[in-house]
Design an enzyme around this catalytic site. Sequence first.
Site, short mmCIF file in Angstrom:
data_model
loop_
_atom_site.label_atom_id
_atom_site.label_comp_id
_atom_site.label_asym_id
_atom_site.label_seq_id
_atom_site.Cartn_x
_atom_site.Cartn_y
_atom_site.Cartn_z
N LYS A 90 -13.82 20.08 -46.95
CA LYS A 90 -14.60 21.32 -47.13
C LYS A 90 -13.73 22.46 -47.64
CE LYS A 90 -17.71 19.69 -43.52
NZ LYS A 90 -16.90 18.53 -43.06
O1 LIG Z 1 -23.24 19.03 -42.69
C1 LIG Z 1 -22.30 18.33 -42.32
C2 LIG Z 1 -21.16 18.15 -43.08
C3 LIG Z 1 -20.18 17.32 -42.63
N1 LIG Z 1 -20.30 16.67 -41.44
C4 LIG Z 1 -19.20 15.73 -41.06
O2 LIG Z 1 -19.74 14.40 -41.05
C5 LIG Z 1 -19.25 13.68 -39.92
C6 LIG Z 1 -20.40 13.37 -38.97
O3 LIG Z 1 -19.93 12.71 -37.83
P1 LIG Z 1 -20.88 11.98 -36.75
O4 LIG Z 1 -19.94 11.52 -35.71
O5 LIG Z 1 -21.57 10.84 -37.45
O6 LIG Z 1 -21.85 12.99 -36.25
C7 LIG Z 1 -18.16 14.56 -39.32
O7 LIG Z 1 -16.94 14.27 -39.98
C8 LIG Z 1 -18.62 15.96 -39.68
O8 LIG Z 1 -17.53 16.87 -39.74
C9 LIG Z 1 -21.42 16.85 -40.69
O9 LIG Z 1 -21.58 16.28 -39.60
N2 LIG Z 1 -22.40 17.68 -41.15
#
Ligand SMILES: O=c1ccn([C@@H]2O[C@H](COP(=O)(O)O)[C@@H](O)[C@H]2O)c(=O)[nH]1
Length: 269
Positions: A90
């Site tokens: 990001k």
């Molecule tokens: O809008 C967003 C952008 C990035 N993320 C990232 O994706 C993964 C989600 O992890 P889970 O464990 O499947 O919930 C994580 O790296 C976040 O930083 C997001 O969730 N939402």
Amino acid sequence: MNREALFEQIQRKQSFLCVGLDADPAKMPAHLNGDVLAFNKAIIDATRDLCVAYKPNTAFYEALGLDGMRILKETIDYIGDEHFTIVDAKRGDIGNTSRYYASFAFNTLGADSITVAPYMGSDSVKPFLEYDGKWTILLALTSNKGSQDFQHASQDGEQPLYAKVMTRAAEWGTADQLMFVCGATQAEKFAELRALTPDYFFLVPGIGAQGGDLEGVCKFGMNDHCGLLVNSSRGILYAGDGEDFADKSRAAAQDLQTKMASALKKYLP
Ligand SMILES: O=c1ccn([C@@H]2O[C@H](COP(=O)(O)O)[C@@H](O)[C@H]2O)c(=O)[nH]1
């Protein structure tokens, strides 16, 4: 990896799964003694045939210090060329600085793509788009509650910020170099998001632990190249915590792949 190669892989594997490599030593099985690289390699070996992409989030590697950078690089090398790699960092800053963020992701790490925040505007995003054959994945409508604070807000009756970001950014980069992050917790908005950017891929985090709606995302978000990379991190990585953790992770990934195969049959135009 270009759009056609990504779509070919999606069709061959009947999957548009992205496995998020958010390796957290505190959640890893005890017998690994905090060996993040061994953990990542076991997860990758267990899921290679079920997914098309891997997404290490840099936060988890930065927190490990110098060793974390080595592990991040070795993880991306271990994934290899067959899968699409996403450095979830990001980033985004004045152009001169963004150039070095881009160089880190594409030259140092050799990843296919990096996530970028659009807040600083076109000159902060363009340095990422200057790399041929690489991808910029711009935050559009994120999966978290805080997306309400700015992204859903509109000024003076204009379109909401997320829509403005997508419309403007589509003027900076084509569907062969730019994707958008659209959270699975915002499934009710996917018909609108798809209408705004019909040809672009969406990286979709938020299923599993965040409670997003996979079916809704597929129904309203799929385009003629699938157009979706759906991420699951914790739901796959920490499906088990014993010696058989990789088998448990594989089962969690398999469950998602099965759902994705039916969605492709149902919704791929
Ligand atoms: O809008 C967003 C952008 C990035 N993320 C990232 O994706 C993964 C989600 O992890 P889970 O464990 O499947 O919930 C994580 O790296 C976040 O930083 C997001 O969730 N939402």
